[in-house]
Design a protein around this motif. Structure first.
Motif, PDB file in Angstrom:
ATOM      1  N   ILE A 196       0.856  -1.191   0.000  1.00 17.38           N
ATOM      2  CA  ILE A 196       0.000   0.000   0.000  1.00 17.38           C
ATOM      3  C   ILE A 196       0.893   1.243   0.000  1.00 17.38           C
ATOM      4  O   ILE A 196       1.726   1.402   0.900  1.00 17.38           O
ATOM      5  CB  ILE A 196      -0.919   0.018   1.234  1.00 17.38           C
ATOM      6  N   PRO A 197       0.735   2.144  -0.975  1.00 16.09           N
ATOM      7  CA  PRO A 197       1.510   3.387  -0.952  1.00 16.09           C
ATOM      8  C   PRO A 197       0.986   4.318   0.149  1.00 16.09           C
ATOM      9  O   PRO A 197      -0.213   4.592   0.212  1.00 16.09           O
ATOM     10  CB  PRO A 197       1.265   4.004  -2.336  1.00 16.09           C
ATOM     11  N   ILE A 198       1.894   4.768   1.016  1.00 15.60           N
ATOM     12  CA  ILE A 198       1.548   5.746   2.058  1.00 15.60           C
ATOM     13  C   ILE A 198       2.177   7.068   1.606  1.00 15.60           C
ATOM     14  O   ILE A 198       3.378   7.267   1.729  1.00 15.60           O
ATOM     15  CB  ILE A 198       2.074   5.324   3.439  1.00 15.60           C
ATOM     16  N   VAL A 199       1.357   7.945   1.065  1.00 16.45           N
ATOM     17  CA  VAL A 199       1.833   9.099   0.310  1.00 16.45           C
ATOM     18  C   VAL A 199       1.856  10.353   1.177  1.00 16.45           C
ATOM     19  O   VAL A 199       0.902  10.620   1.926  1.00 16.45           O
ATOM     20  CB  VAL A 199       0.936   9.333  -0.929  1.00 16.45           C
ATOM     21  N   THR A 200       2.918  11.126   1.068  1.00 16.56           N
ATOM     22  CA  THR A 200       2.991  12.411   1.784  1.00 16.56           C
ATOM     23  C   THR A 200       1.974  13.389   1.205  1.00 16.56           C
ATOM     24  O   THR A 200       1.872  13.549  -0.012  1.00 16.56           O
ATOM     25  CB  THR A 200       4.396  13.025   1.656  1.00 16.56           C
ATOM     26  N   GLY A 201       1.226  14.051   2.082  1.00 15.46           N
ATOM     27  CA  GLY A 201       0.295  15.072   1.609  1.00 15.46           C
ATOM     28  C   GLY A 201       1.010  16.246   0.981  1.00 15.46           C
ATOM     29  O   GLY A 201       0.453  16.966   0.143  1.00 15.46           O
ATOM     30  N   PHE A 202       2.264  16.450   1.364  1.00 10.09           N
ATOM     31  CA  PHE A 202       3.085  17.507   0.770  1.00 10.09           C
ATOM     32  C   PHE A 202       3.612  16.998  -0.563  1.00 10.09           C
ATOM     33  O   PHE A 202       4.249  15.952  -0.629  1.00 10.09           O
ATOM     34  CB  PHE A 202       4.261  17.835   1.700  1.00 10.09           C
ATOM     35  N   PHE A 203       3.338  17.730  -1.663  1.00 14.29           N
ATOM     36  CA  PHE A 203       3.632  17.173  -2.974  1.00 14.29           C
ATOM     37  C   PHE A 203       4.610  18.004  -3.809  1.00 14.29           C
ATOM     38  O   PHE A 203       4.544  17.999  -5.030  1.00 14.29           O
ATOM     39  CB  PHE A 203       2.346  16.961  -3.787  1.00 14.29           C
ATOM     40  N   GLY A 204       5.545  18.708  -3.176  1.00 12.92           N
ATOM     41  CA  GLY A 204       6.573  19.330  -4.002  1.00 12.92           C
ATOM     42  C   GLY A 204       6.916  20.740  -3.582  1.00 12.92           C
ATOM     43  O   GLY A 204       6.147  21.432  -2.920  1.00 12.92           O
ATOM     44  N   ILE A 205       8.099  21.138  -3.996  1.00 18.72           N
ATOM     45  CA  ILE A 205       8.586  22.483  -3.727  1.00 18.72           C
ATOM     46  C   ILE A 205       8.035  23.398  -4.818  1.00 18.72           C
ATOM     47  O   ILE A 205       8.534  23.432  -5.941  1.00 18.72           O
ATOM     48  CB  ILE A 205      10.130  22.521  -3.734  1.00 18.72           C
ATOM     49  N   MET A 206       6.961  24.145  -4.514  1.00 20.12           N
ATOM     50  CA  MET A 206       6.315  25.006  -5.499  1.00 20.12           C
ATOM     51  C   MET A 206       7.181  26.224  -5.789  1.00 20.12           C
ATOM     52  O   MET A 206       7.968  26.669  -4.941  1.00 20.12           O
ATOM     53  CB  MET A 206       4.951  25.455  -4.991  1.00 20.12           C
ATOM     54  N   PRO A 207       7.036  26.819  -7.006  1.00 21.81           N
ATOM     55  CA  PRO A 207       7.834  27.992  -7.363  1.00 21.81           C
ATOM     56  C   PRO A 207       7.710  29.142  -6.364  1.00 21.81           C
ATOM     57  O   PRO A 207       8.681  29.813  -6.059  1.00 21.81           O
ATOM     58  CB  PRO A 207       7.263  28.393  -8.731  1.00 21.81           C
ATOM     59  N   ASP A 208       6.500  29.344  -5.817  1.00 16.17           N
ATOM     60  CA  ASP A 208       6.288  30.461  -4.894  1.00 16.17           C
ATOM     61  C   ASP A 208       5.746  29.954  -3.566  1.00 16.17           C
ATOM     62  O   ASP A 208       4.864  30.558  -2.962  1.00 16.17           O
ATOM     63  CB  ASP A 208       5.332  31.493  -5.509  1.00 16.17           C
ATOM     64  N   SER A 209       6.261  28.791  -3.101  1.00 18.57           N
ATOM     65  CA  SER A 209       5.868  28.188  -1.833  1.00 18.57           C
ATOM     66  C   SER A 209       4.509  27.492  -1.945  1.00 18.57           C
ATOM     67  O   SER A 209       3.524  28.069  -2.410  1.00 18.57           O
ATOM     68  CB  SER A 209       5.821  29.212  -0.699  1.00 18.57           C
ATOM     69  N   LEU A 210       4.453  26.248  -1.526  1.00 15.29           N
ATOM     70  CA  LEU A 210       3.212  25.484  -1.558  1.00 15.29           C
ATOM     71  C   LEU A 210       2.169  26.089  -0.633  1.00 15.29           C
ATOM     72  O   LEU A 210       0.985  26.176  -0.976  1.00 15.29           O
ATOM     73  CB  LEU A 210       3.494  24.033  -1.161  1.00 15.29           C
ATOM     74  N   LEU A 211       2.590  26.549   0.545  1.00 18.03           N
ATOM     75  CA  LEU A 211       1.640  27.166   1.475  1.00 18.03           C
ATOM     76  C   LEU A 211       1.025  28.423   0.887  1.00 18.03           C
ATOM     77  O   LEU A 211      -0.157  28.716   1.091  1.00 18.03           O
ATOM     78  CB  LEU A 211       2.341  27.491   2.800  1.00 18.03           C
ATOM     79  N   HIS A 212       1.815  29.200   0.137  1.00 18.76           N
ATOM     80  CA  HIS A 212       1.307  30.439  -0.460  1.00 18.76           C
ATOM     81  C   HIS A 212       0.415  30.150  -1.662  1.00 18.76           C
ATOM     82  O   HIS A 212      -0.626  30.780  -1.851  1.00 18.76           O
ATOM     83  CB  HIS A 212       2.473  31.331  -0.886  1.00 18.76           C
ATOM     84  N   THR A 213       0.800  29.166  -2.482  1.00 19.80           N
ATOM     85  CA  THR A 213       0.067  28.886  -3.718  1.00 19.80           C
ATOM     86  C   THR A 213      -1.217  28.110  -3.458  1.00 19.80           C
ATOM     87  O   THR A 213      -2.255  28.396  -4.051  1.00 19.80           O
ATOM     88  CB  THR A 213       0.956  28.083  -4.693  1.00 19.80           C
TER      89      THR A 213
END
Length: 541
Positions: free
Chosen positions: A218-235
């Motif tokens: 079973i894949p246990i996947v991180t909810g965080f999915f990448g380093i966004m260009p302008d921050s994932l929290l901001h985007t």
């Protein structure tokens, strides 16, 4: 698309940090194994959290970032918070081991998980101490720090499942954006601007490859999915793990996406504020999006965009009541006969049970192909609202007045929730900014071309119902209900959306307004009214 094995349907489950923090044993020893028996399962995890978000892993990581930016003077506080994160996760592992009886003789799986948690936290500490010397972290570096929370959670969940006989592998997605669009920030930004929501469709293709590598585990996947260009929290914002789960569902063509919370589903109102609130069996995706925006923590809007395009139903479930049906959200563009939600229990049928959409929606108050309702679906409240009234000067040209107002809002990064205008007047309901100085700057700038009045301590009361614009007399019912409760209305917004009517009232009146509308407009009697119906009379026998 990832190919399902043994004719099993794909099912994606997302667990929030609070659910994992409170009920890890139930989730890993009961819920996930039961669903895995009849489905190809994918599990998406948020970072562990406590009763309050402020004490959760993501909030503690944000504290670490703040201490790193304060410089070396905050070194001890930084180390203490990182150690707190490490100890919290090690304690979770230890508590799970005791609950399943492996604490006395820890397995290699348990010991490997403990070692991985320690290694990850030590790496975090070294990175932040180095950043402390500079006293600054870029948005992408902050993303990298935040990703540690989901990574730790997935390590623990995968170890917990594997140690109890359900093979699972952690899947970290922190580099899928660079894998999809290259390492150049310029190229990533260009792709995001060019593709819009389809940017996340490309990421779903990348996720598909990562899931395939897990084989039968079973894949246990991180909810965080990448380093966004302008921050994932901001985007994307704090609901990014919901969006990640939706992309996983799209990647495998899942029959259903389940989001597990600590509530039964979506209610007609917040049951903590309106005791007579009822659980809704279903709502439309537009209603779910609107309820989220106006105060109910339902689902991230970008999540709905993903599953709507892929025609994947979404179900909200309660970790405290796994057997409950919850609330299902069928996409607007779904097939005429969508499959029923995946079940944790097996039956004798060869294929999935089918629930005709038309009869199911009609049973729950949605009529015809347009799914029109004859009364509103729910009422919600958004607190911490400030009402801004601007009266333009006579020497201000009317055609440029609104442009100047919204330009100042954008400059101070204060979005408007509701707007009402006339030629030289504009009223705006805005969320109280986290930085009080931003509101003062906005007021000073607006006063250059008009008179400004600011009224704090307001709330937005929003009545939501699919195709509500076509409900004759509903506006009158809402206004009459509030008038009977002697509640003043400071702003009304209707027409911009087909499915809601929003009103600004004083914060002290918000609860009364919510209950009045719930009883008089949604036609759901209060507990007292229900009790009065059963007052014993002079019965004849």
């Amino acid at each position: 698309m990832v190919t399902a094995t043994a004719r099993k349907p794909w099912l994606v489950q997302k667990y929030g940090g609070t659910s994992l923090g409170k009920l890890l044993h139930t989730i890993c020893s009961s819920i996930i194994p039961q669903y895995a028996a009849g489905n190809n399962l994918i599990v998406v995890c948020s970072a562990f959290s406590g009763t309050l978000k402020a004490s959760g892993t993501t909030s503690l990581l944000l504290q670490c970032i703040a201490y790193a930016e304060l410089g070396v003077d905050s070194q001890k506080r930084l180390i203490d918070v990182v150690d707190l994160i490490k100890d919290t996760h090690l304690n979770v592992l230890e508590a799970f081991a005791k609950s399943v009886g492996i604490a006395a003789a820890p397995s290699q799986i348990h010991e490997d998980a403990v070692s991985s948690v320690k290694k990850e936290c030590e790496g975090l500490k070294r990175f932040l101490l180095a950043a402390q010397i500079v006293g600054e972290l870029s948005p992408r570096s902050k993303d990298r720090v935040i990703s540690i929370g989901e990574k730790l959670a997935c390590m623990i969940v995968a170890a917990a499942l594997t140690s109890t006989g359900t093979p699972a592998k952690p899947v970290c997605l922190d580099n899928i954006i660079s894998a999809a669009f290259g390492n150049s920030i310029h190229d990533q930004v260009a792709a995001l601007e060019r593709l819009g929501p389809k940017f996340y469709h490309v990421l779903a293709d990348q996720i598909s490859g990562r899931l395939r590598e897990c084989g039968s585990s079973i894949p246990i996947v991180t909810g965080f999915f990448g380093i966004m260009p302008d921050s994932l929290l901001h985007t994307v914002g704090r609901g990014y793990s919901d969006l990640c789960a939706a992309m996983c569902a799209v990647a495998v063509g899942a029959e259903e996406l389940q989001i597990w919370k600590e509530v039964d589903g979506i209610f007609t109102a917040d049951p903590r504020k309106v005791p007579s609130a009822r659980l809704l069996s279903t709502v439309t995706d537009e209603e779910a999006t609107e309820l989220t925006y106006y105060g109910s923590e339902v689902i991230h809007p970008l999540t709905m965009d993903q599953i709507r395009d892929a025609c994947i139903p979404l179900r909200l479930k309660n970790v405290f009541k796994p057997s409950g049906h919850g609330t299902i959200i069928y996409p607007s563009a779904t097939n005429p006969t969508p499959i029923s939600p995946a079940s944790s229990t097996s039956d004798d049928s060869d294929g999935p049970r089918v629930t005709p959409l038309s009869s199911f929606m009609l049973k729950n108050g949605y009529h015809g192909a347009e799914q029109e309702r004859r009364k509103p679906t729910a009422v919600t409240v958004k607190d911490d609202i400030i009402l801004i009234n601007v009266v333009g000067n006579r020497n201000t040209k009317s055609q440029g007045f609104l442009t100047q107002v919204f330009d100042r809002l954008e400059r101070n990064k204060i979005p408007a929730d509701l707007v009402a205008t006339s030629e030289r007047h504009v009223s705006l309901a805005v969320q109280a900014p986290g930085d009080p100085s931003a509101l003062l700057r906005l007021k000073d700038e607006l006063e250059r071309f008009g008179q400004v009045g600011i009224s704090p301590n307001m709330s937005i009361v929003t009545v939501v119902g699919h195709k509500m614009r076509n409900m004759v007399g509903v506006s009158n019912e809402i206004l009459s209900a509030l008038a009977s409760a002697q509640i003043s209305i400071y702003l009304i917004s209707q027409g911009a959306s087909k499915i809601n009517i929003s009103l600004v009232v004083g914060a002290d009146d918000a609860l009364a307004a919510m209950n009045a509308i719930h009883s008089e407009v949604l036609k759901i009697p209060t507990h007292k009214e229900q009790e009065n119906r059963f007052i014993p009379g002079p019965w004849l026998y």
